[in-house]
Design a protein around this motif. Structure first.
Motif, short mmCIF file in Angstrom:
data_model
loop_
_atom_site.label_atom_id
_atom_site.label_comp_id
_atom_site.label_asym_id
_atom_site.label_seq_id
_atom_site.Cartn_x
_atom_site.Cartn_y
_atom_site.Cartn_z
N LEU A 83 22.45 0.11 35.32
CA LEU A 83 23.52 0.55 36.19
C LEU A 83 24.37 1.61 35.51
N LEU A 84 25.15 2.32 36.31
CA LEU A 84 26.18 3.23 35.80
C LEU A 84 25.62 4.17 34.75
N ASN A 85 24.53 4.88 35.16
CA ASN A 85 23.89 5.88 34.29
C ASN A 85 23.36 5.30 33.00
N GLY A 86 22.96 4.03 33.03
CA GLY A 86 22.37 3.42 31.85
C GLY A 86 23.37 2.81 30.89
N SER A 87 24.65 2.78 31.26
CA SER A 87 25.64 2.18 30.36
C SER A 87 25.64 0.65 30.44
N GLN B 295 22.77 -7.68 29.72
CA GLN B 295 21.95 -7.67 28.52
C GLN B 295 22.39 -6.58 27.54
N TYR B 296 23.04 -5.56 28.06
CA TYR B 296 23.47 -4.43 27.23
C TYR B 296 24.62 -3.74 27.94
N ARG B 297 25.61 -3.32 27.17
CA ARG B 297 26.72 -2.56 27.76
C ARG B 297 27.29 -1.62 26.72
N ASN B 298 27.49 -0.38 27.10
CA ASN B 298 28.12 0.61 26.24
C ASN B 298 29.29 1.20 27.02
N ARG B 299 30.46 0.64 26.84
CA ARG B 299 31.62 1.04 27.64
C ARG B 299 32.51 1.99 26.85
N ILE B 300 33.42 2.64 27.56
CA ILE B 300 34.47 3.41 26.92
C ILE B 300 35.51 2.44 26.38
N ALA B 301 35.85 2.56 25.13
CA ALA B 301 36.80 1.64 24.50
C ALA B 301 38.15 1.69 25.24
N PRO B 302 38.79 0.53 25.43
CA PRO B 302 40.04 0.48 26.22
C PRO B 302 41.11 1.47 25.76
N GLY C 255 37.79 11.94 20.79
CA GLY C 255 36.71 11.00 20.47
C GLY C 255 35.37 11.51 20.95
N PRO C 256 34.31 10.80 20.56
CA PRO C 256 32.95 11.20 20.97
C PRO C 256 32.58 10.60 22.32
N PHE C 257 32.18 11.45 23.25
CA PHE C 257 31.83 10.99 24.59
C PHE C 257 30.58 11.73 25.08
N GLU C 258 29.91 11.13 26.07
CA GLU C 258 28.81 11.77 26.76
C GLU C 258 29.31 12.32 28.09
N LEU C 259 28.85 13.50 28.46
CA LEU C 259 29.08 14.02 29.80
C LEU C 259 27.73 14.17 30.49
N SER C 260 27.66 13.70 31.72
CA SER C 260 26.45 13.84 32.50
C SER C 260 26.85 14.06 33.94
N ALA C 261 25.93 14.60 34.73
CA ALA C 261 26.24 14.89 36.13
C ALA C 261 25.00 14.73 36.98
N ALA C 262 25.19 14.32 38.23
CA ALA C 262 24.11 14.32 39.20
C ALA C 262 24.15 15.61 40.02
N LYS D 232 29.81 7.47 23.87
CA LYS D 232 28.75 8.14 23.12
C LYS D 232 27.44 7.35 23.23
N ASP D 233 26.36 8.06 23.49
CA ASP D 233 25.00 7.50 23.59
C ASP D 233 24.78 6.66 24.85
N ALA D 234 25.68 6.70 25.79
CA ALA D 234 25.45 6.01 27.08
C ALA D 234 24.68 6.97 27.98
N THR D 235 23.37 6.89 27.93
CA THR D 235 22.52 7.77 28.73
C THR D 235 21.40 6.95 29.36
N LYS D 236 20.82 7.49 30.41
CA LYS D 236 19.69 6.82 31.03
C LYS D 236 18.50 6.75 30.08
N GLY D 237 18.31 7.80 29.28
CA GLY D 237 17.20 7.81 28.34
C GLY D 237 17.28 6.68 27.35
N LEU D 238 18.46 6.46 26.75
CA LEU D 238 18.61 5.38 25.78
C LEU D 238 18.47 4.02 26.46
N ALA D 239 19.00 3.89 27.68
CA ALA D 239 18.90 2.62 28.40
C ALA D 239 17.43 2.26 28.66
#
Length: 281
Positions: A66-70, A81-88, A184-191, A201-208
């Motif tokens: 879900l959510l672009n692989g995050s 099973q896995y979650r890579n969220r933006i830190a609060p 901070g380090p972040f990923e940008l992606s777009a549809a 960082k590293d929250a991508t569909k490829g890594l998921a």
């Protein structure tokens, strides 16, 4: 190509039309692949609330990204099973920066989307203002947590933020990325060109998809991925067989090994029957 053990498909514009119609050939092909022991999963920008009904219709009952692989969710148990969220601690500073560029921002969590009355400008201008009186209820409105100030928005979203969705013109993506990179380090992606996703960082569909393949004990060469948009490019490149839809944008096509038929023509189903089930439809 019967060595495929895992199939991953995007939903909107790939498995289903943007009107949420799933061509019957796609449903039939998923069923046929599963009967051969092939795992079939979705990887989507949607959250669980907005994805679950379409997953059920498609017969996708295992893991879902879900959510672009995050997030990787077990559809049967609803366990993450896995979650890579933006830190609060980054949510507030990110909203402060983004709000200088646009009045269109949502915070996306695994099950809910947080919206703010001050940040729904693009929605209102398109005629689907979530704060309009007597707005019809659907899966999107059911997913929404409504807030009425920036402070409430940040507080409601800081612990669930997997993605900040930002409605912004393409020519502003780079200036925005440059500014948020300073905190901070972040990923940008777009549809599409009118919005961008800010993720950890590293929250991508490829890594998921790579993580999911590891859960199933398969390697990239045993994976087939389908997609149509910029945010699908990383998984199309990673998979042993990356398939772009006929309606895909150029980045997705350039990242894929194969370009198949358009979504409304059942390109996903056609390619599964041809290359996995070894039966033409």
């Amino acid at each position: 190509m019967n060595d495929i053990k895992l199939i991953v498909t995007d939903i909107d514009g790939t498995l289903a039309t943007h009107g949420e119609h799933i061509p019957q050939i796609n449903i039939d092909a998923i069923r046929a692949a599963k009967e051969l022991g092939v795992k079939v999963c979705a990887c989507t920008a949607r959250n669980w609330t907005t994805a679950k009904e379409i997953l059920e219709r498609a017969g996708l009952t295992d893991y879902c990204m879900l959510l672009n692989g995050s997030v990787i969710l077990d559809v049967k148990t609803k366990e993450v099973q896995y979650r890579n969220r933006i830190a609060p601690e980054y949510v507030g500073p990110l909203v402060d920066i983004v709000s200088k560029y646009t009045d269109g921002i949502t915070i996306e969590g695994t099950e809910n989307m947080v919206i703010c009355k001050d940040f729904v400008g693009p929605m209102a201008r398109r005629g689907w203002d979530p704060f309009a009186p007597n707005r019809p209820q659907n899966i999107w409105t059911q997913s929404q947590i409504k807030t009425y100030s920036k402070e409430e928005f940040i507080e409601a979203g800081k612990d669930i933020c997997n993605i900040l969705t930002v409605w912004i013109d393409h020519d502003q993506h780079l200036p925005l990325y440059s500014e948020i990179s300073e905190i901070g380090p972040f990923e940008l992606s777009a549809a599409d060109d009118d919005h961008v996703y800010i993720m950890a960082k590293d929250a991508t569909k490829g890594l998921a998809v790579e993580i999911l393949a590891g859960l199933y004990g398969v390697t990239a060469e045993n994976v087939m991925c389908f997609g149509d948009s910029k945010n699908d490019a990383s998984m199309l490149r990673w998979a042993g067989v990356g398939v772009a839809m006929g309606n895909a944008n150029q980045l997705a096509k350039d990242s894929a090994d194969i370009v198949t038929a358009r979504v409304e023509e059942g390109g996903v189903g056609r390619e599964i029957f041809r290359r996995v089930v070894n039966r033409r439809r």
